[in-house]
Design an enzyme around this catalytic site. Structure first.
Site, PDB file in Angstrom:
ATOM      1  N   CYS A  54       0.832  -1.218   0.000  1.00 47.36           N
ATOM      2  CA  CYS A  54       0.000   0.000   0.000  1.00 47.36           C
ATOM      3  C   CYS A  54       0.863   1.264   0.000  1.00 47.36           C
ATOM      4  CB  CYS A  54      -0.923  -0.023   1.217  1.00 47.36           C
ATOM      5  SG  CYS A  54      -1.720   1.554   1.573  1.00 47.36           S
ATOM      6  N   CYS A 398     -10.546   1.577 -14.791  1.00 44.11           N
ATOM      7  CA  CYS A 398     -11.465   0.839 -13.914  1.00 44.11           C
ATOM      8  C   CYS A 398     -11.522  -0.640 -14.289  1.00 44.11           C
ATOM      9  CB  CYS A 398     -12.854   1.473 -13.991  1.00 44.11           C
ATOM     10  SG  CYS A 398     -14.174   0.462 -13.304  1.00 44.11           S
ATOM     11  N   CYS A 401     -14.961  -1.869 -15.385  1.00 45.64           N
ATOM     12  CA  CYS A 401     -15.283  -1.381 -16.734  1.00 45.64           C
ATOM     13  C   CYS A 401     -14.623  -2.275 -17.784  1.00 45.64           C
ATOM     14  CB  CYS A 401     -14.819   0.062 -16.912  1.00 45.64           C
ATOM     15  SG  CYS A 401     -15.569   1.237 -15.751  1.00 45.64           S
TER      16      CYS A 401
END
Length: 509
Positions: A54, A398, A401
């Site tokens: 992260c 995305c 998507c």
């Protein structure tokens, strides 16, 4: 017998070592095997649940360690700890970790309701927040040394000067202190402290290590007026957007932000920033002035959001972060203090129209079964009274998507011979339209034929059959609210979303 006793003792000691928490840069390393013991051992424990991959966790790490070291050096009973949530998934699940980093504060070993950490990502923010949670809202300052220590301890500090600390004004000051998480407060009746800071009557002073250095509160001392005073003065006239400052920027009450996209490497960097700062002086408490280094890789998504390219910088944009985000663009590219001041003033007077981005219309936009929409042709196509238009609003990055793309192409093939049905798509990261506000990707909306500019949200299955049923029912089967859609920020690689605070930042930018 003696040998058995020695062996038992050795096993006991070894077991004790196995359960004890290691430390890295003064931060306790917790695992399932020692979590309960460390909670019991420490009255006040702040725990970061992180993932090694992260980026936000990596950015936080040095500040988190700095805060841990500062508290340890002070002899505080507050300890900082961390848990690798990718290794300790049971702990992450137990404490409802849905993003990274998630930071929780445990008090007196209470595992039922740890408090979520919500303040900034700098060491001072962490330390101040913890001290507010574990001690008095305001520290009593008996002498100048104590006052100087408080002022020196943080970027911003507030001191209440009251000869009678039981007065109504002093009580209002304490209420304001209790309502403020990330700034240390001090309270004094000492003539020594009054003299040190040249305060001649009861009052409140905000000290800061930037801009003018201090601000003196004027007027009746009430909680609300003090909080407003602090809001107006606690941030620099111009604040740089970084991982650390993002919570301060977006967690505040000022929801109108003007952004200067300026490469730090620019020859006129200092001059442009100076003019921006000069303009900011007239809008304290009304508009937040933010500098964004357009050269920095981490800021490229923000440039994309505003439809900017690096070579177009320096540039200025303004955004309002109310329920619906609205962007504004200066009419002139001249970035002088006078020009920026005039732009801000005209915005506050309601004389500036929103800026809607649009790509250029491709020549072949209607040659494929799935038509390509941009801002410039959206109205004409979507609200054609003779057509039923089904539109996917997507983002190129995305993941959902990308998964939908082949299905959407098949849907286009299915209806390419239908004269009254249009299947279309629009890249919402590069195009904006007034009629539709896109908060998540993919967003699917149906614009039925006929007058009235009707818009129907699709919330059914993202399958070819689901889409066909929806179209053949006239937009009924599958219609609904948008509560099943993916977040704008949507992390593609991890199983969990990244940090909620940073997600909010990207949602708003």
């Amino acid at each position: 017998m003696l040998r058995r006793a020695v062996l038992c003792l050795a096993l006991a000691v070894t077991a004790g070592w196995a359960w004890a928490a290691e430390e890295e840069d003064n931060v306790l390393v917790l695992k399932s095997s020692n979590f309960a013991e460390e909670l019991a051992a420490h009255k006040h424990l702040l725990v970061e649940f992180y993932a090694p991959w992260c980026g936000h966790c990596k950015a936080l790490a040095p500040e988190y360690a700095k805060a841990a070291g500062k508290l340890k050096a002070e002899g505080s009973d507050i300890r900082l700890a961390k848990v690798d949530a990718t290794e300790e998934s049971d702990l992450a699940q137990q404490y409802g970790v849905r993003g990274y980093p998630t930071i929780k504060f445990f008090k007196n070993g209470d595992t039922a309701s740890p408090k979520e950490y919500t303040a900034g990502r700098e060491a001072d923010d962490i330390v101040n927040w913890l001290k507010k949670r574990t001690g008095p809202a305001a520290t009593t300052l008996a002498d100048s040394a104590a006052a100087e220590s408080l002022v020196e301890s943080s970027e911003v500090a507030v001191i209440g000067f009251f000869k009678d600390v039981e007065s109504d004004a002093a009580k209002q000051f304490l209420l304001a202190a209790e309502a403020t998480d990330d700034i240390p407060f001090g309270l004094t009746a000492s003539s020594d402290v009054f003299s040190r800071y040249q305060v001649h009557q009861d009052g409140v002073v905000l000290f800061k290590k930037f801009d003018e250095g201090r601000n003196n509160f004027e007027g009746e001392v009430t909680k609300e007026k003090l909080l407003d005073f602090i809001k107006h003065n606690q941030l620099p006239l111009v604040i740089e957007f970084t991982e650390q400052t993002a919570p301060k920027i977006f967690g505040g009450e000022i929801k109108t932000h003007i952004l200067l996209f300026l490469p730090r490497s620019a020859a006129d960097h200092d001059g442009k920033l100076s003019g921006f700062k000069q303009a900011a002086e007239g809008f304290k408490g009304k508009i937040l002035f933010i500098f964004i280094d357009s050269d920095h890789a981490d800021n490229q998504r923000i440039l994309e959001f505003f439809g900017l390219k690096k070579e177009e910088c320096p540039a200025v944009r303004l955004i309002t972060l109310e329920e619906e985000m609205t962007k504004y663009k200066p009419e002139s590219d001249e970035l002088t203090a006078e020009g920026i001041t005039e732009f801000c003033q005209r915005f506050l007077e309601g004389k500036i129209k929103p800026h809607l981005m649009s790509q250029e219309l491709p020549e072949d936009w209607d040659r494929q079964p799935v038509k390509v929409l941009v801002g410039k042709n959206f109205e004409e196509v979507a609200f054609d009274e003779k057509k039923n238009v089904f539109v996917e609003f997507y983002a190129p990055w995305c993941g959902h998507c990308k998964q939908l793309a082949p299905i959407w192409d098949k849907l286009g093939e299915t209806y390419k011979e239908h004269q009254d049905i249009v299947i279309a798509k629009m890249d919402s990261t590069a195009n904006e339209v007034e009629a539709v506000k896109v908060h998540s990707f993919p967003t699917l909306k149906f614009f039925p034929a006929g007058p009235g500019r009707t818009v129907i949200d699709y919330n059914g299955e993202r399958t070819l059959d689901g889409f066909k049923k929806f179209l053949e029912s006239g937009g009924q089967d599958g219609a609904g609210d948008e509560d099943g859609l993916e977040d704008l920020e949507e992390a593609e690689e991890p199983d969990l979303e990244e940090d909620d605070d940073q997600k909010a930042v990207r949602d708003e930018l």
